[in-house]
Design a protein around this motif. Structure first.
Motif, PDB file in Angstrom:
ATOM      1  N   GLY A   1      -7.992   2.155  11.166  1.00  0.00           N
ATOM      2  CA  GLY A   1      -8.565   1.505  12.326  1.00  0.00           C
ATOM      3  C   GLY A   1      -8.105   0.096  12.687  1.00  0.00           C
ATOM      4  N   ASN A   2      -7.501  -0.705  11.620  1.00  0.00           N
ATOM      5  CA  ASN A   2      -7.142  -2.089  11.663  1.00  0.00           C
ATOM      6  C   ASN A   2      -5.856  -2.417  12.709  1.00  0.00           C
ATOM      7  OD1 ASN A   2      -8.951  -3.862  10.260  1.00  0.00           O
ATOM      8  ND2 ASN A   2      -8.405  -2.497   8.317  1.00  0.00           N
ATOM      9  N   ARG A   3      -5.868  -3.495  13.344  1.00  0.00           N
ATOM     10  CA  ARG A   3      -4.600  -3.569  14.188  1.00  0.00           C
ATOM     11  C   ARG A   3      -3.492  -3.998  13.237  1.00  0.00           C
ATOM     12  NH1 ARG A   3      -3.756  -7.108  19.030  1.00  0.00           N
ATOM     13  NH2 ARG A   3      -1.443  -6.924  19.283  1.00  0.00           N
ATOM     14  N   PHE A   4      -2.375  -3.306  13.604  1.00  0.00           N
ATOM     15  CA  PHE A   4      -1.170  -3.767  12.657  1.00  0.00           C
ATOM     16  C   PHE A   4      -0.231  -4.516  13.261  1.00  0.00           C
ATOM     17  CE2 PHE A   4       3.146  -2.707  11.274  1.00  0.00           C
ATOM     18  CZ  PHE A   4       3.129  -2.929   9.869  1.00  0.00           C
TER      19      PHE A   4
ATOM     20  N   ASN B   1       3.307  -1.935  28.909  1.00  0.00           N
ATOM     21  CA  ASN B   1       2.286  -0.835  28.597  1.00  0.00           C
ATOM     22  C   ASN B   1       2.694  -0.057  27.276  1.00  0.00           C
ATOM     23  OD1 ASN B   1       5.190   0.121  29.524  1.00  0.00           O
ATOM     24  ND2 ASN B   1       4.637   2.041  30.032  1.00  0.00           N
ATOM     25  N   VAL B   2       3.550  -0.375  26.353  1.00  0.00           N
ATOM     26  CA  VAL B   2       3.882   0.069  25.017  1.00  0.00           C
ATOM     27  C   VAL B   2       3.810  -1.171  24.196  1.00  0.00           C
ATOM     28  CG1 VAL B   2       4.992   2.302  25.784  1.00  0.00           C
ATOM     29  CG2 VAL B   2       6.323   0.199  25.330  1.00  0.00           C
ATOM     30  N   ALA B   3       3.741  -0.851  22.754  1.00  0.00           N
ATOM     31  CA  ALA B   3       3.885  -1.920  21.749  1.00  0.00           C
ATOM     32  C   ALA B   3       5.275  -2.889  21.871  1.00  0.00           C
ATOM     33  CB  ALA B   3       3.741  -1.247  20.434  1.00  0.00           C
ATOM     34  N   ALA B   4       5.018  -4.135  21.537  1.00  0.00           N
ATOM     35  CA  ALA B   4       6.179  -4.842  21.536  1.00  0.00           C
ATOM     36  C   ALA B   4       6.359  -5.829  20.505  1.00  0.00           C
ATOM     37  CB  ALA B   4       6.379  -5.732  22.895  1.00  0.00           C
ATOM     38  N   TYR B   5       7.314  -6.289  19.904  1.00  0.00           N
ATOM     39  CA  TYR B   5       7.590  -7.150  18.822  1.00  0.00           C
ATOM     40  C   TYR B   5       8.624  -7.948  18.711  1.00  0.00           C
ATOM     41  CZ  TYR B   5      10.827  -4.381  16.073  1.00  0.00           C
ATOM     42  OH  TYR B   5      12.060  -3.378  15.787  1.00  0.00           O
ATOM     43  N   PHE B   6       8.887  -8.927  18.181  1.00  0.00           N
ATOM     44  CA  PHE B   6      10.237  -9.718  18.077  1.00  0.00           C
ATOM     45  C   PHE B   6      11.173  -8.907  17.008  1.00  0.00           C
ATOM     46  CE2 PHE B   6       8.869 -14.274  19.947  1.00  0.00           C
ATOM     47  CZ  PHE B   6       8.611 -13.735  21.085  1.00  0.00           C
ATOM     48  N   SER B   7      11.941  -8.433  17.334  1.00  0.00           N
ATOM     49  CA  SER B   7      12.879  -7.543  16.156  1.00  0.00           C
ATOM     50  C   SER B   7      13.783  -8.489  15.671  1.00  0.00           C
ATOM     51  CB  SER B   7      13.697  -6.382  17.172  1.00  0.00           C
ATOM     52  OG  SER B   7      14.160  -6.978  18.410  1.00  0.00           O
TER      53      SER B   7
ATOM     54  N   THR C   1      -0.618   5.424   7.313  1.00  0.00           N
ATOM     55  CA  THR C   1       0.179   5.692   8.496  1.00  0.00           C
ATOM     56  C   THR C   1      -0.156   4.729   9.569  1.00  0.00           C
ATOM     57  OG1 THR C   1       0.163   8.033   7.892  1.00  0.00           O
ATOM     58  CG2 THR C   1       0.778   7.571  10.256  1.00  0.00           C
ATOM     59  N   VAL C   2       0.743   4.142  10.367  1.00  0.00           N
ATOM     60  CA  VAL C   2       0.705   3.397  11.409  1.00  0.00           C
ATOM     61  C   VAL C   2       0.972   4.249  12.675  1.00  0.00           C
ATOM     62  CG1 VAL C   2       1.291   1.584  12.773  1.00  0.00           C
ATOM     63  CG2 VAL C   2       1.201   1.272  10.238  1.00  0.00           C
ATOM     64  N   THR C   3       0.077   4.176  13.831  1.00  0.00           N
ATOM     65  CA  THR C   3       0.181   4.836  14.984  1.00  0.00           C
ATOM     66  C   THR C   3       0.054   3.966  16.009  1.00  0.00           C
ATOM     67  OG1 THR C   3      -1.891   5.386  15.169  1.00  0.00           O
ATOM     68  CG2 THR C   3      -0.535   7.062  14.249  1.00  0.00           C
ATOM     69  N   ARG C   4       0.556   4.353  17.566  1.00  0.00           N
ATOM     70  CA  ARG C   4       0.289   3.397  18.618  1.00  0.00           C
ATOM     71  C   ARG C   4      -0.736   4.019  19.427  1.00  0.00           C
ATOM     72  NH1 ARG C   4       2.032   3.841  23.698  1.00  0.00           N
ATOM     73  NH2 ARG C   4       3.452   5.515  23.427  1.00  0.00           N
ATOM     74  N   ASN C   5      -1.648   3.089  19.864  1.00  0.00           N
ATOM     75  CA  ASN C   5      -2.606   3.350  20.782  1.00  0.00           C
ATOM     76  C   ASN C   5      -2.461   2.416  21.860  1.00  0.00           C
ATOM     77  OD1 ASN C   5      -3.700   4.553  18.237  1.00  0.00           O
ATOM     78  ND2 ASN C   5      -5.458   5.309  19.583  1.00  0.00           N
ATOM     79  N   GLY C   6      -2.324   3.058  23.230  1.00  0.00           N
ATOM     80  CA  GLY C   6      -1.788   2.131  24.094  1.00  0.00           C
ATOM     81  C   GLY C   6      -0.688   1.286  23.761  1.00  0.00           C
ATOM     82  N   ARG C   7      -0.947  -0.198  24.016  1.00  0.00           N
ATOM     83  CA  ARG C   7       0.071  -1.088  23.817  1.00  0.00           C
ATOM     84  C   ARG C   7      -0.063  -1.566  22.225  1.00  0.00           C
ATOM     85  NH1 ARG C   7      -1.051  -5.838  28.125  1.00  0.00           N
ATOM     86  NH2 ARG C   7       0.733  -6.823  27.070  1.00  0.00           N
TER      87      ARG C   7
ATOM     88  N   SER D   1     -10.212  -3.367  19.281  1.00  0.00           N
ATOM     89  CA  SER D   1     -10.356  -2.152  18.210  1.00  0.00           C
ATOM     90  C   SER D   1      -9.696  -1.106  18.701  1.00  0.00           C
ATOM     91  CB  SER D   1     -11.841  -1.731  18.209  1.00  0.00           C
ATOM     92  OG  SER D   1     -12.384  -1.446  19.598  1.00  0.00           O
ATOM     93  N   GLN D   2      -9.346  -0.218  17.847  1.00  0.00           N
ATOM     94  CA  GLN D   2      -8.597   1.079  18.187  1.00  0.00           C
ATOM     95  C   GLN D   2      -9.261   1.894  19.379  1.00  0.00           C
ATOM     96  OE1 GLN D   2      -7.656   3.594  14.638  1.00  0.00           O
ATOM     97  NE2 GLN D   2      -5.746   4.591  15.850  1.00  0.00           N
ATOM     98  N   SER D   3     -10.624   1.908  19.284  1.00  0.00           N
ATOM     99  CA  SER D   3     -11.296   2.647  20.341  1.00  0.00           C
ATOM    100  C   SER D   3     -11.147   2.156  21.749  1.00  0.00           C
ATOM    101  CB  SER D   3     -12.606   2.903  19.971  1.00  0.00           C
ATOM    102  OG  SER D   3     -13.377   1.656  19.759  1.00  0.00           O
ATOM    103  N   ALA D   4     -11.011   0.738  21.727  1.00  0.00           N
ATOM    104  CA  ALA D   4     -10.931  -0.044  23.093  1.00  0.00           C
ATOM    105  C   ALA D   4      -9.562  -0.060  23.509  1.00  0.00           C
ATOM    106  CB  ALA D   4     -11.556  -1.428  22.783  1.00  0.00           C
ATOM    107  N   ALA D   5      -8.504   0.128  22.739  1.00  0.00           N
ATOM    108  CA  ALA D   5      -7.038   0.047  23.122  1.00  0.00           C
ATOM    109  C   ALA D   5      -6.637   0.831  24.517  1.00  0.00           C
ATOM    110  CB  ALA D   5      -6.135   0.534  21.958  1.00  0.00           C
ATOM    111  N   GLY D   6      -7.371   2.028  24.702  1.00  0.00           N
ATOM    112  CA  GLY D   6      -7.005   2.862  25.725  1.00  0.00           C
ATOM    113  C   GLY D   6      -5.901   3.719  25.584  1.00  0.00           C
ATOM    114  N   THR D   7      -5.389   4.491  26.609  1.00  0.00           N
ATOM    115  CA  THR D   7      -4.236   5.373  26.522  1.00  0.00           C
ATOM    116  C   THR D   7      -3.069   4.637  27.444  1.00  0.00           C
ATOM    117  OG1 THR D   7      -5.144   6.421  28.314  1.00  0.00           O
ATOM    118  CG2 THR D   7      -5.657   7.435  26.177  1.00  0.00           C
ATOM    119  N   THR D   8      -2.051   5.252  26.994  1.00  0.00           N
ATOM    120  CA  THR D   8      -0.968   4.426  27.618  1.00  0.00           C
ATOM    121  C   THR D   8      -0.505   5.074  29.097  1.00  0.00           C
ATOM    122  OG1 THR D   8       0.022   4.151  25.563  1.00  0.00           O
ATOM    123  CG2 THR D   8       1.525   3.894  27.526  1.00  0.00           C
ATOM    124  N   SER D   9      -0.120   4.306  30.088  1.00  0.00           N
ATOM    125  CA  SER D   9       0.201   4.606  31.399  1.00  0.00           C
ATOM    126  C   SER D   9       1.720   4.513  31.494  1.00  0.00           C
ATOM    127  CB  SER D   9      -0.442   3.985  32.258  1.00  0.00           C
ATOM    128  OG  SER D   9      -0.220   4.617  33.750  1.00  0.00           O
TER     129      SER D   9
END
Length: 559
Positions: free
Chosen positions: A40-43, A266-272, A27-33, A352-360
């Motif tokens: 726990g790996n960056r996707f 503030n959220v995840a972004a990619y080149f669609s 499963t892939v989830t978003r943490n912060g941006r 790291s996932q623990s350092a990604a923080g929460t989204t504002s």
């Protein structure tokens, strides 16, 4: 997660690039941006657009050569099995599908790709009448139901990364008011996904453009209009269709400006989408920049365009050629060049996932000359309320043809012009994303809007049966209230609950998620080659029918 030895060397790069054919997909989830896999790996999205192009009719009203029909790429198990080795050779972990048919069987393709560690990004709209109209955008029950039915069909699969609520709906500054409807769609899709406990992300894919309106668009879609730092109405994933890097360019020449514009996003972004074709052959050297430490603080990869051939105003895209009988795949230099670049990509596994923080979620951008969208969103379309209204309308739309989508817009124009000439108003069916004003009936299916307007005219003319005819397309509803006051009271009662935001639900009589094709999902796919027609034609009748009504709005007396 195990992988075949053929790809073992590439798998050492990062957990996000796993493409093993034997293991369960994470499963892939978003943490912060940022995006992370369950371990726990960056996707990073290392993707390719995966959709055969439907019929394209070039015209002044179709400057982007958008298809009018579509071929569902996830409904042909034989084709997906054929293409899998080539997708694995490319080293992709994600494919993007632009149009899918919720009435078809997707089990074979989705399982094939899941077993190979390949995620899907699924656009919820359909060509033409199954998407928001750029010129007359609205957010109505039929489009919401179409989106939810697609989600229902795909919710059982573990490799749906995200659903896009729109693709290039806003293409220029004077169309930015349409963002209110896109944001409302994201809010309602997100609420529905939460209600069914789905981890899929909610995204939007934007055309590239001038920063004066592209930056506010990105910020608007990820902002909180309530001011309470809530993400309920915010997207999770912003996609940018970017073709700035042409030939053997450099980060400074092509991406530096875009990188700077999104530096604080503030959220995840990619080149669609990416993959400029104006300086062939495509070398795909932008991959090295996109997956570098220079861009990884902002971007989570991208989707190369396109696996299948695709014609545009710029020329021909595509990395492979499929034989006439559909059995053979021939890769081009575009394919091998991208394969080389993807194999060399080694993005950092940080933060790291623990350092990604929460989204504002910041407050939303204010309106100006290049940003027209209101911070007041349309309500969640309420099917039950609209159905109640329809049942109580004095004059009901009963078309003489099964292809009624072709006449709804012209009949709306005609009915509203008659009401306008009599000093009345069609404000109840109008929507204005600039002022944030939405008529009480504007969330309903266009056929119900038409029945409402026809009823207004019918009552204004003393309930004369001829006033309900509209060329034989209207019928008097004998069960409706007979007086204008009673009709208005019934309408008000039906629509009383259809305000504000709520968790969407499918109508009780909506087509189920059961399949209508063979359970294997295999075959030539020829049944998908034309425009899709679901059991409920109303579901597919989107905003296109309102274009004419929007153009002729000058005839209306809008309060």
């Amino acid at each position: 997660m195990r992988a075949s030895s053929r790809f073992a060397a590439g798998l050492a790069l990062a957990g996000s690039f796993l493409t093993g054919v034997d293991a369960a997909i994470q499963t892939v989830t978003r943490n912060g941006r940022y995006l992370y896999t369950a371990d726990g790996n960056r996707f990073y999205i290392k993707g390719v657009a995966y959709q055969e192009q439907g019929a394209v009719v070039a015209s002044a009203s179709n400057p982007f050569l958008e298809p009018s029909t579509f071929i569902d790429p996830l409904a042909d198990g034989t084709a997906c099995t054929r293409d899998l080795p080539y997708l694995q050779q490319l080293g992709v972990n994600t494919i993007r599908a632009y149009s899918v048919n919720s009435s078809l069987n997707h089990d074979s393709c989705m399982q094939t790709f899941s077993n190979a560690g390949i995620y899907t990004i699924i656009d919820l709209s359909l060509p033409g009448n199954g998407s928001m109209d750029r010129n007359a955008p609205t957010w109505t029950t039929n489009l919401l139901d179409l989106y939810i039915e697609t989600i229902n069909v795909f919710s059982k699969f573990n490799n749906v990364l995200a659903y896009n609520v729109g693709n290039e709906v806003i293409i220029q500054p004077n169309g930015t008011a349409a963002a209110t409807f896109v944001k409302a769609a994201a809010r309602d899709v997100k609420a529905y996904l939460n209600s069914i406990k789905s981890s899929a992300l909610v995204g939007y894919a934007s055309i590239d453009g001038d920063a004066t309106w592209l930056d506010p668009l990105a910020n608007y879609l990820s902002c909180d209009p309530s001011g309470s730092n809530s993400g309920a109405a915010a997207i999770d994933l912003f996609g940018l269709n970017n073709y700035e890097w042409c030939g053997n360019s450099t980060f400074e020449a092509s991406y530096a400006g875009t990188e700077g514009n999104f530096a604080g996003y503030n959220v995840a972004a990619y080149f669609s989408e990416y993959g400029c074709i104006t300086s062939p052959p495509r070398l795909w050297t932008e991959v090295g920049a996109l997956f570098s430490s220079q861009m990884s603080p902002v971007w989570s990869g991208g989707v190369a365009f396109s696996y299948f051939p695709a014609t545009s105003v710029q020329g021909q895209f595509g990395m492979v050629t499929i034989s006439t009988d559909g059995s053979t795949v021939t890769p081009s230099s575009d394919f091998t060049n991208l394969q080389t670049q993807y194999a060399a990509a080694s993005p950092p596994n940080s933060p790291s996932q623990s350092a990604a923080g929460t989204t504002s979620y910041p407050s939303c951008p204010q309106q100006n000359s290049t940003w027209l969208a209101s911070n007041t969103l349309p309500p969640t379309p309420n099917f039950a309320a609209c159905q109640c209204l329809e049942n109580n309308l004095s004059c009901q739309f009963t078309p003489t043809t099964s292809n009624y989508t072709a006449i709804v817009g012209s009949l709306l124009n005609y009915a509203c012009s008659l009401i306008g000439q009599a000093g009345g108003t069609c404000a109840a069916i109008s929507s204005d994303g600039t002022t944030g004003t939405y008529g009480a009936v504007s969330e309903c299916d266009p056929t119900i809007m038409l029945s409402y307007v026809m009823s207004e005219y019918y009552i204004a003319n003393g309930a004369n049966a001829q006033s309900c005819s509209f060329g034989g397309n209207g019928t008097v509803n004998s069960k409706a209230p007979s007086s204008a006051s009673a009709a208005n009271a019934a309408a008000t009662s039906c629509l009383a609950s259809a305000t504000g935001a709520s968790v969407p639900t499918l109508p009780a009589d909506a087509p189920s998620a059961t399949v209508t094709t063979s359970s294997s999902g295999s075959g030539s796919g020829s049944s998908n080659a034309a425009s899709v027609v679901l059991a409920d034609a109303r579901t597919l009748m989107g905003m296109g029918v309102l274009v004419a009504a929007g153009i002729a709005s000058g005839l209306w007396t809008i309060a």
